[in-house]
Design an enzyme around this catalytic site. Sequence first.
Site, PDB file in Angstrom:
ATOM      1  N   ASP A  38       0.865  -1.168   0.000  1.00 52.73           N
ATOM      2  CA  ASP A  38       0.000   0.000   0.000  1.00 52.73           C
ATOM      3  C   ASP A  38       0.910   1.229   0.000  1.00 52.73           C
ATOM      4  OD1 ASP A  38      -3.212   0.371   1.120  1.00 52.73           O
ATOM      5  OD2 ASP A  38      -1.897   2.126   0.986  1.00 52.73           O
ATOM      6  N   PHE A  74     -16.639 -11.000  -1.907  1.00 49.53           N
ATOM      7  CA  PHE A  74     -17.991 -10.906  -1.342  1.00 49.53           C
ATOM      8  C   PHE A  74     -17.883 -10.739   0.171  1.00 49.53           C
ATOM      9  CE2 PHE A  74     -18.415 -13.402  -5.275  1.00 49.53           C
ATOM     10  CZ  PHE A  74     -19.329 -12.616  -5.959  1.00 49.53           C
ATOM     11  N   LEU A  75     -16.898  -9.957   0.598  1.00 47.57           N
ATOM     12  CA  LEU A  75     -16.653  -9.790   2.029  1.00 47.57           C
ATOM     13  C   LEU A  75     -17.553  -8.702   2.588  1.00 47.57           C
ATOM     14  CD1 LEU A  75     -12.725  -9.742   2.002  1.00 47.57           C
ATOM     15  CD2 LEU A  75     -14.242 -11.731   2.150  1.00 47.57           C
ATOM     16  N   PHE A  82     -31.408  -9.964   4.280  1.00 47.17           N
ATOM     17  CA  PHE A  82     -31.537  -8.648   3.652  1.00 47.17           C
ATOM     18  C   PHE A  82     -32.994  -8.206   3.500  1.00 47.17           C
ATOM     19  CE2 PHE A  82     -27.283  -7.102   2.734  1.00 47.17           C
ATOM     20  CZ  PHE A  82     -26.592  -8.174   3.268  1.00 47.17           C
ATOM     21  N   LEU A  83     -33.795  -8.582   4.481  1.00 48.93           N
ATOM     22  CA  LEU A  83     -35.173  -8.088   4.539  1.00 48.93           C
ATOM     23  C   LEU A  83     -35.363  -7.307   5.835  1.00 48.93           C
ATOM     24  CD1 LEU A  83     -37.293 -11.102   3.206  1.00 48.93           C
ATOM     25  CD2 LEU A  83     -36.714  -8.969   2.020  1.00 48.93           C
ATOM     26  N   ALA A 142     -35.881  -4.126   7.605  1.00 50.03           N
ATOM     27  CA  ALA A 142     -36.331  -2.778   7.238  1.00 50.03           C
ATOM     28  C   ALA A 142     -35.692  -1.730   8.131  1.00 50.03           C
ATOM     29  CB  ALA A 142     -37.847  -2.716   7.371  1.00 50.03           C
ATOM     30  N   GLY A 143     -35.694  -0.495   7.672  1.00 47.03           N
ATOM     31  CA  GLY A 143     -35.161   0.564   8.523  1.00 47.03           C
ATOM     32  C   GLY A 143     -34.807   1.818   7.762  1.00 47.03           C
ATOM     33  N   CYS A 200     -20.045   0.281  -0.303  1.00 46.55           N
ATOM     34  CA  CYS A 200     -20.294  -0.599  -1.455  1.00 46.55           C
ATOM     35  C   CYS A 200     -21.662  -0.409  -2.096  1.00 46.55           C
ATOM     36  CB  CYS A 200     -20.103  -2.046  -1.032  1.00 46.55           C
ATOM     37  SG  CYS A 200     -18.483  -2.331  -0.313  1.00 46.55           S
TER      38      CYS A 200
HETATM   39  C1  UGA Z   1     -21.712  -5.554   0.950  1.00 44.93           C
HETATM   40  C2  UGA Z   1     -22.093  -6.974   0.501  1.00 44.93           C
HETATM   41  O1  UGA Z   1     -23.004  -7.538   1.439  1.00 44.93           O
HETATM   42  C3  UGA Z   1     -20.863  -7.861   0.386  1.00 44.93           C
HETATM   43  O2  UGA Z   1     -21.228  -9.139  -0.112  1.00 44.93           O
HETATM   44  C4  UGA Z   1     -19.873  -7.207  -0.599  1.00 44.93           C
HETATM   45  O3  UGA Z   1     -18.686  -7.963  -0.711  1.00 44.93           O
HETATM   46  C5  UGA Z   1     -19.530  -5.813  -0.088  1.00 44.93           C
HETATM   47  O4  UGA Z   1     -20.745  -5.037   0.027  1.00 44.93           O
HETATM   48  C6  UGA Z   1     -18.607  -5.164  -1.091  1.00 44.93           C
HETATM   49  O5  UGA Z   1     -19.026  -4.922  -2.220  1.00 44.93           O
HETATM   50  O6  UGA Z   1     -17.415  -4.998  -0.784  1.00 44.93           O
HETATM   51  P1  UGA Z   1     -21.105  -4.391   3.278  1.00 44.93           P
HETATM   52  O7  UGA Z   1     -21.153  -3.103   2.530  1.00 44.93           O
HETATM   53  O8  UGA Z   1     -19.957  -4.659   4.167  1.00 44.93           O
HETATM   54  O9  UGA Z   1     -21.162  -5.644   2.253  1.00 44.93           O
HETATM   55  O10 UGA Z   1     -22.417  -4.439   4.172  1.00 44.93           O
HETATM   56  P2  UGA Z   1     -23.798  -5.232   4.214  1.00 44.93           P
HETATM   57  O11 UGA Z   1     -23.809  -6.126   5.384  1.00 44.93           O
HETATM   58  O12 UGA Z   1     -24.148  -5.807   2.924  1.00 44.93           O
HETATM   59  O13 UGA Z   1     -24.801  -4.018   4.537  1.00 44.93           O
HETATM   60  C7  UGA Z   1     -24.917  -2.920   3.654  1.00 44.93           C
HETATM   61  C8  UGA Z   1     -25.950  -1.949   4.159  1.00 44.93           C
HETATM   62  O14 UGA Z   1     -27.259  -2.506   4.053  1.00 44.93           O
HETATM   63  C9  UGA Z   1     -25.799  -1.551   5.630  1.00 44.93           C
HETATM   64  O15 UGA Z   1     -26.015  -0.166   5.757  1.00 44.93           O
HETATM   65  C10 UGA Z   1     -26.894  -2.321   6.346  1.00 44.93           C
HETATM   66  O16 UGA Z   1     -27.357  -1.680   7.505  1.00 44.93           O
HETATM   67  C11 UGA Z   1     -27.970  -2.342   5.272  1.00 44.93           C
HETATM   68  N1  UGA Z   1     -28.899  -3.488   5.411  1.00 44.93           N
HETATM   69  C12 UGA Z   1     -28.453  -4.764   5.281  1.00 44.93           C
HETATM   70  C13 UGA Z   1     -30.247  -3.229   5.632  1.00 44.93           C
HETATM   71  O17 UGA Z   1     -30.668  -2.065   5.731  1.00 44.93           O
HETATM   72  N2  UGA Z   1     -31.103  -4.295   5.728  1.00 44.93           N
HETATM   73  C14 UGA Z   1     -30.691  -5.584   5.608  1.00 44.93           C
HETATM   74  O18 UGA Z   1     -31.524  -6.503   5.692  1.00 44.93           O
HETATM   75  C15 UGA Z   1     -29.328  -5.830   5.381  1.00 44.93           C
END
Ligand code: UGA
Length: 499
Positions: free
Chosen positions: A43, A186-187, A283-284, A286-287, A294
């Site tokens: 880096d 997909f982290l 991923f259902l 709500a809020g 990402c």
């Molecule tokens: C997301 C993807 O889930 C990963 O698979 C992907 O690798 C990553 O982007 C990336 O592209 O690097 P991440 O951004 O770490 O991961 O977070 P998530 O857990 O997916 O949540 C994203 C947002 O959605 C958060 O603000 C979370 O609060 C919101 N969320 C998630 C909801 O509002 N409702 C849900 O049911 C799930």
Amino acid sequence: MEIDNLSSSAAGSYKIAVLGLGHVGLPTAVGFSSLGWDVMGADEDAAKVDLIKAGKVPFFEPGLEDLLQRSLASGRFQATSVVTQAIRTAQVIFICVGTPQREDGAADLSQIEAISRTIGRNLNGYKLVVEKSTVPAITALWIQRTIQRYSALQASDARGDGNGENAAADLEAREADFDVASNPEFLQEGQAMENFFRPCRIVIGADSERARTILRDLYRGLQCPIVVTDVTTAELIKHAANAFLSTKISFINMVTDICDAVGADVTRVAEGLGLDPRISPSFLQAGIGFGGYCFPKDLRALAHLAEQQGVDSSLLRAVERINTRRIEIFLDKVRKSVWVISGKRLGVLGLAFKPNTDDIREAPSLRIVEALLKEGAELRLHDPWAMPAAKALYPPEAGRITYCESPYEVARGAEALLLLTEWDEYKHLDLGRLRDLMQVPVLIDGRNFFAPEEARQAGFSYAGMGRRGGGPYVRESAASGQSRPTTPDWAGMGEGLNG
Ligand code: UGA
């Protein structure tokens, strides 16, 4: 989970370089080195590299620091700020640099372009160059061209004959010296190591058998389906995955507003939906909507790509619009509960864009904080990990912005409490104690985190998102969100590798 140690004949036979040591690069580098490979992480940020060399992770990611320290101790992971050194010693190069967003919504690929040039100029033997960062479809093609172009320039520079007629011949000669593949990450932040060691799938996009074989080999310690495809398809899988998950969230949030309008409970609707295996409960939740580095930017980048190609992007734009509107919908709930915001002391629980991270990039909570400050609220804020980052954006200010050591401090004298990030730490709060500390016991739950009956029994006036009906709430229901492991069983996986 036991991760198979790779056989000694395979382990160490490829040297890996990981370029960019952020939220994707560092977990990837440490993950591969824990699987037994020799990894050099690079880096340009020398201060960050020094921290990593000292065994410190520059951001909060559960489990990563422990694995980093073990990887350093094993000698299988090194960090450097000399990017060319990492490139020249490696056979496999993972590009993990940032792909931020341009003003027009497209992905800014300047860091990818710059690193491709550097790889081209340092091509000393066969290299497999792997895109890990999320990039729009056909980026690999550009990486390929750029590496070819700059490796040819380097060759003619070395001979001292400038960019003359031999450059084209060099270009031909070097064509076989590298492959470009896509192996999207997909982290999820907050569970990156769990995702690395226990992936639900690995996508390998490569146009040569040699590249496919190497990538399969690198991951052979992991058990999961592998999707092998061409490079462009692999790139699209990643963007489509993030866009689809965003779509699920906006869909349930749209249903949330209908629930609020007609008097239904969205958490029960989500439970009823999620039990259908074709839909799944994930991923259902709500809020106040999705944020982070990402989803918002990847969604816009895919919409931008679709528009560029003349494809109807209205679905993606609707997903984005619904998400943006969550903030105003939440603020309306606050206004309905407290009436005038100006001059009110409001407590805020949670600032990170989601739990288990200190990341506040594109956090919906911060957009709410900003709007409340604009309307003249006095805010008392708490987050288990994200306060240092939030303070840099919104420094403490007497009578306006106060960061608190505990949720109870947040509640002191508050006229409403707003839950914006659903941290586990908030699960066992003593609601009665919180209520006693507040001036007015109003609880506005932006993540449907609390059980409404419990909150009401504790004396709160409770407002959730889409929770005006539905009967008793069952927190352990399948619809209450994806499970977040508290004690990951991969935590001890590096043992035995160092001995
Ligand atoms: C997301 C993807 O889930 C990963 O698979 C992907 O690798 C990553 O982007 C990336 O592209 O690097 P991440 O951004 O770490 O991961 O977070 P998530 O857990 O997916 O949540 C994203 C947002 O959605 C958060 O603000 C979370 O609060 C919101 N969320 C998630 C909801 O509002 N409702 C849900 O049911 C799930």
